[in-house]
Write an enzyme that holds these catalytic residues in place. Sequence first.
Site, mmCIF file in Angstrom:
data_model
loop_
_atom_site.group_PDB
_atom_site.id
_atom_site.type_symbol
_atom_site.label_atom_id
_atom_site.label_comp_id
_atom_site.label_asym_id
_atom_site.label_seq_id
_atom_site.Cartn_x
_atom_site.Cartn_y
_atom_site.Cartn_z
ATOM 1 N N GLU A 118 9.237 -14.510 -10.914
ATOM 2 C CA GLU A 118 8.590 -13.242 -10.554
ATOM 3 C C GLU A 118 7.984 -12.531 -11.766
ATOM 4 O OE1 GLU A 118 10.697 -11.060 -6.774
ATOM 5 O OE2 GLU A 118 11.910 -11.212 -8.578
ATOM 6 N N GLU A 136 18.503 -17.132 -7.102
ATOM 7 C CA GLU A 136 18.125 -15.774 -7.504
ATOM 8 C C GLU A 136 17.688 -15.748 -8.974
ATOM 9 O OE1 GLU A 136 17.325 -13.135 -6.156
ATOM 10 O OE2 GLU A 136 17.585 -11.584 -7.665
ATOM 11 N N TRP A 192 -2.881 -2.874 -1.593
ATOM 12 C CA TRP A 192 -2.458 -4.243 -1.902
ATOM 13 C C TRP A 192 -3.259 -5.118 -0.949
ATOM 14 C CZ3 TRP A 192 0.090 -8.406 0.462
ATOM 15 C CH2 TRP A 192 0.696 -9.329 -0.398
ATOM 16 N N CYS A 199 0.826 -1.206 0.000
ATOM 17 C CA CYS A 199 0.000 0.000 0.000
ATOM 18 C C CYS A 199 0.860 1.255 0.000
ATOM 19 C CB CYS A 199 -0.889 0.028 1.231
ATOM 20 S SG CYS A 199 -1.893 -1.433 1.419
ATOM 21 N N ARG A 206 5.265 0.032 -5.978
ATOM 22 C CA ARG A 206 5.271 -0.710 -4.719
ATOM 23 C C ARG A 206 4.378 -1.951 -4.787
ATOM 24 N NH1 ARG A 206 6.696 2.741 -0.199
ATOM 25 N NH2 ARG A 206 5.256 1.664 1.158
ATOM 26 N N ASN A 248 -1.934 2.394 5.670
ATOM 27 C CA ASN A 248 -0.939 1.431 5.196
ATOM 28 C C ASN A 248 -0.499 0.608 6.398
ATOM 29 O OD1 ASN A 248 1.145 0.054 4.039
ATOM 30 N ND2 ASN A 248 2.406 1.847 3.570
ATOM 31 N N GLY A 249 -0.601 -0.720 6.321
ATOM 32 C CA GLY A 249 -0.208 -1.577 7.443
ATOM 33 C C GLY A 249 -1.313 -2.564 7.743
ATOM 34 N N LYS A 266 6.658 -4.361 -3.988
ATOM 35 C CA LYS A 266 8.071 -3.994 -3.895
ATOM 36 C C LYS A 266 8.520 -3.949 -2.443
ATOM 37 C CE LYS A 266 11.986 -2.445 -5.508
ATOM 38 N NZ LYS A 266 12.845 -3.526 -6.013
ATOM 39 N N HIS A 288 19.284 -35.912 -6.493
ATOM 40 C CA HIS A 288 18.444 -36.348 -5.371
ATOM 41 C C HIS A 288 16.973 -35.954 -5.560
ATOM 42 C CE1 HIS A 288 22.005 -37.612 -3.260
ATOM 43 N NE2 HIS A 288 22.539 -36.404 -3.363
ATOM 44 N N LYS A 331 14.011 -14.520 -10.164
ATOM 45 C CA LYS A 331 13.764 -13.483 -11.177
ATOM 46 C C LYS A 331 12.839 -14.033 -12.249
ATOM 47 C CE LYS A 331 14.730 -10.624 -9.657
ATOM 48 N NZ LYS A 331 15.296 -10.566 -8.376
HETATM 49 C C1 G6P Z 1 9.561 -8.240 -1.820
HETATM 50 C C2 G6P Z 1 10.119 -7.845 -3.170
HETATM 51 C C3 G6P Z 1 11.439 -8.557 -3.412
HETATM 52 C C4 G6P Z 1 12.397 -8.266 -2.276
HETATM 53 C C5 G6P Z 1 11.796 -8.659 -0.921
HETATM 54 C C6 G6P Z 1 12.651 -8.171 0.243
HETATM 55 O O1 G6P Z 1 9.150 -9.557 -1.843
HETATM 56 O O2 G6P Z 1 9.200 -8.154 -4.198
HETATM 57 O O3 G6P Z 1 12.008 -8.089 -4.626
HETATM 58 O O4 G6P Z 1 13.591 -8.968 -2.483
HETATM 59 O O5 G6P Z 1 10.516 -8.047 -0.766
HETATM 60 O O6 G6P Z 1 12.655 -6.776 0.230
HETATM 61 P P1 G6P Z 1 13.739 -5.874 0.895
HETATM 62 O O7 G6P Z 1 13.274 -4.478 0.630
HETATM 63 O O8 G6P Z 1 13.735 -6.197 2.358
HETATM 64 O O9 G6P Z 1 15.044 -6.173 0.275
#
Ligand code: G6P
Length: 612
Positions: free
Chosen positions: A492, A485, A74, A2, A27, A100-101, A607, A508, A489
Amino acid sequence: MCGIVGYIGDKNGIDIVVKGLQRLEYRGYDSAGVAGISAGKIQIVKKNGRVDVLRQTVEDVKFSSHVGIGHTRWATHGEPSDINAHPHISHKGKVAIVHNGIIENYLSLKKELQKKGKVFLSETDSEVIAHLLEEVLENSAGDMIAALQIVQRTLVGAFAVVILSVDEPNLIYAIKKGTPLVLGIGKGENFLASDGTPLVQYTKSVIYIGDGEILRLSANDFQIYNSDIQEISHATSVLEMEMSMIEKDGYAHFMLKEIYEQPKTILDSMRGRIAADMSEVKLGGINNYAPQLYNANRYLFLACGTSYHAGMVARYVFEQLCRVSCEVDVASEFRYRKPVIHAGDAIFAISQSGETADTIVAIEEAKHHGANIFGICNVVGSTISRVSHEGAYTHAGVEIGVASTKAFTAQLTVLYLFALKIAQSKGTLTPAQIKQYCSELHAIPDQVSEILALSPQILEISKSLKDIHSMLFLGRGVQFPIALEGALKMKEITYIHAEGYAAGEMKHGPIALIDEFVPTVIIAIKDSNYLKVLSNIKEIKARKGKVIAIVNKGDDDIKGIADFCIEIPETSELLAPLLTTIPLQLLAYHTANVRGCDIDKPRNLAKSVTVE
Ligand code: G6P
């Protein structure tokens, strides 16, 4: 997650708030709304879907107000819908709020308020704030500050709440606990936002509102009170942001822009931290806690998502360079496994946003047991940077792309610097080794540029992934987290099921998945695991699996076996994640593009994840 925007001044606040909400789109959100005061009444427009739909609607109805509050939601409590979108208005229409929260005690509050006849329209936890505030205001003879003190004390959870009151049309109020809220100070106008991106266009003079504080804002003035309603003063900060940082600058997507920024951002994150003769690392941010850092018996890395992968890389690096026991944990799991924490443990809390609720909670747990917290954050002034004992900023600049790229390589860079600094202090590396690592680190940005030039070749490889449903990413040793990672990516932004695995674990279990329709991306550079990884490639090929290999330049052995090879320059084994991660970012980006995905707004993702 949010986002909040507020405006009060002589312009049309609705336009400014809606533009601000567009800046906060990155965000992650699913609905948006705005409230203002016109004709002596609170007016609200809110819409499920994109801010653009909201913008069109407010234009159609010619919504105008000198004061405005807005929100991107969100969904947590209740599906994305017009009704559940914020702002929420109180029973008698006296106040409107955006939040927000999460309000953890909303159910009990809601029941009490319903008993008193308040009618709830939405399924959200947030609506309770509007009804509660209206009720408390009535009992406080309309004294908003006194009412907000009570509301602040009544709510359990995390919140930034911004409020409009029909009785005070020339003011905005706000309360905050645990969720960020920034005041932007203008001339004859003032702003509020969840982060600096909606503000930078108008002002760089900001105040970060603190937990438990109450804000009263007019066009020309503001007052901040502590939780005992004593007025307090805050020094203003300068917003470290430029407009160019929050615009695409000719790139098709923010993600692509940020991938391409990495030669610069990696350099920025080491700028001033390596001596000119490469003989030592200097970290200004750890002066007061340096002995606690160097002498810790154990290092723990806590983070979520991509930042967690940076922590995983760090474990390999710190163990090898500093010869100290290391652990890494997903922050959301840490507290709940009742971890053994010793006073004096050094905890690295890694977070791009510095606002991830899970990481904040993990820090609280560690602090409670006497650990020293070193924050590695990208966003200056963020909550994690403030609750850490010391730390270092990554200086990657604003990261808008939801899929983190440049923040990750900046985190890695800073973690390497920490490891070298500690190794230097402990004497676990010789001066010659330190010099060698510093020089190699310094060469990384140019090597990243070299890899970026492979983008057209990677695009061609991506075309072969357009219609696949599932893929594997494998790596061994310090490349294992990079495989994770790479898979993260890919899933996502392309929605392809992508599984990251330690290459040695392939036999395994995941080997069962391999056939001609499940391609494998494998990191097969010439490091100490090379021969074993080569065997893994052969095992995949023997089962008709397609192989996309990340190899070092001139590796003809793998070229002869793999379906595609992406050739990258060499560096030392432990630094190589800074290079191997780049082609995986491009592979995910191009694959998402050929599949027609909305790269900067991937579905369901946020985000900055400000709820646990
Ligand atoms: C969310 C984002 C990710 C990020 C993670 C941790 O899930 O979509 O891209 O890696 O939060 O966020 P931070 O701001 O703590 O690195």
